[in-house]
Write an enzyme that holds these catalytic residues in place. Sequence first.
Site, mmCIF file in Angstrom:
data_model
loop_
_atom_site.group_PDB
_atom_site.id
_atom_site.type_symbol
_atom_site.label_atom_id
_atom_site.label_comp_id
_atom_site.label_asym_id
_atom_site.label_seq_id
_atom_site.Cartn_x
_atom_site.Cartn_y
_atom_site.Cartn_z
ATOM 1 N N CYS A 127 4.935 0.894 -9.211
ATOM 2 C CA CYS A 127 5.276 0.120 -8.567
ATOM 3 C C CYS A 127 4.335 -0.406 -8.662
ATOM 4 O O CYS A 127 3.004 -0.479 -8.509
ATOM 5 C CB CYS A 127 5.210 0.698 -6.561
ATOM 6 S SG CYS A 127 4.997 -0.229 -6.043
ATOM 7 N N SER B 128 9.447 11.180 9.554
ATOM 8 C CA SER B 128 8.537 10.610 8.641
ATOM 9 C C SER B 128 7.314 12.497 9.003
ATOM 10 O O SER B 128 7.065 12.304 10.617
ATOM 11 C CB SER B 128 6.921 9.740 9.455
ATOM 12 O OG SER B 128 8.027 8.205 8.774
ATOM 13 N N ASP C 168 7.392 -4.982 1.159
ATOM 14 C CA ASP C 168 7.167 -4.775 2.391
ATOM 15 C C ASP C 168 5.575 -3.869 2.412
ATOM 16 O O ASP C 168 5.203 -4.054 2.836
ATOM 17 C CB ASP C 168 7.857 -4.030 3.741
ATOM 18 C CG ASP C 168 7.565 -1.982 2.791
ATOM 19 O OD1 ASP C 168 7.633 -2.070 1.614
ATOM 20 O OD2 ASP C 168 7.147 -1.038 3.869
#
Length: 452
Positions: free
Chosen positions: A405, A171, A351
């Site tokens: 999403c 990340s 998640d």
Amino acid sequence: MAQDWALHFTMRPCRFRPPVKYHVSTSDSPNALAFDKYSAPRVLAARATRRFHVMAKPAGSACNLDCTYCFYLSKRELPGGPGAGHMSDEVLERFVKDYIESVTGDEVVFSWQGGEPTLLGLGFFEKVVALQKKHAKPGQRIENDLQTNGTLLDEDWARFLKEHRFLVGLSIDGPREIHDHYRITKHAEPTFDRVFAAAKMLRKHGVRFNTLTCVHRYNASRPLDVYRFLRREIGSTCIQFIPIVEPRDFETVAPQRWDPARLPVVGSPEAHPDHPNSIVTPWSVDPDEYGYFLSKVWDEWQARDVGKVLVNLCETLVAQHMGLPSQVCVHSDVCGKGVALEHNGDVYSCDHYVYPEYRLGNIRQQSLGDMVFSPRQVKFGYAKSETLPAYCRQCPFLSDCWGECPKNRLLRTPDGEPGLNFLCSGLKRFFSHAVPTARRMAVRLRANATPA
């Protein structure tokens, strides 16, 4: 060039996996079983190859960082949520054994995320590898992904990751001044130097890694600074961009549990993060800036890096115009085959849906396969396309987008219908810009792939 680049679609070294869909076979035979499409996957699972994906969070939401935009840190305090804790040896072995048994395809991919999974130390992952060997099935390939902030990696970690062929997701949000704006420690200290050193160490040891970059309010206006840094200074050849979109009440209110009457209409001031009454947090990406960001990245990728660098949202757009499945779940018409496993064994629909309303069960009482193929979870997956508003169904970019999403469907359409994605205007801008070129690329790639 086109032929070399086309290899990425089959090799997928970064494991941009096309979401596995539910397929239902029909028959006119009078002896055919009668069931609806939500029950069919469970009924047919014993006769077909079963594939699905689990994102495991062995440290729960625990993390050594305090990133401003993290959607997961608050899970330990969520009423009815998984709470705090680390995965026990009992839960770990139950997970490894059941996951391997439940997937009947030729590959099982373990994805370890958090929180920060490296907080558990190397010893935990040595147990993981030993358990995978213990329960492995003949002819089945086992792979591991590790998503990490990189700050705890050292030479021992690098050697282990290389030896056991882990694919690492690192990340990093861009150059120092961008990365350190939101990605800080619990003591508000910068983290850039440690993450940059981790990337250098992974390269030195030959560990495969992707970069995962969040696109948010602070970096969305600087797409080329971000992309060129990842490409030139980090040396990333597999780049994933994820937009930060968080409703203001995300810590306690689950997606699709919002009051529809309170959702703003697309284009209204409240549909942008800089408005005091915005539906989203101040650090969420502005939809129009997100479209600008993706368009600039697309142009840079087209000009310099096709065949050299995989960019998730560029790769999937071309793939979809070649008639291939979406390479990312957000642009597939169906989801639901990627569940989340918490440290205590609780399993959730995704998640981003780790809320009590989306808890499917616990692996100590139920099989992963039974939960993933349950009518409840199948219905969750089909809802991605079935609940789209008419505004989306009439959009020329429906098959490129599929509403992105569902967790981001925070707006109402111009005629007031709820369920429109917060990023809609930006995605339209990107697709308007990129689709004509993607179509031409798809034609060339199909022609090159056709046998003489």
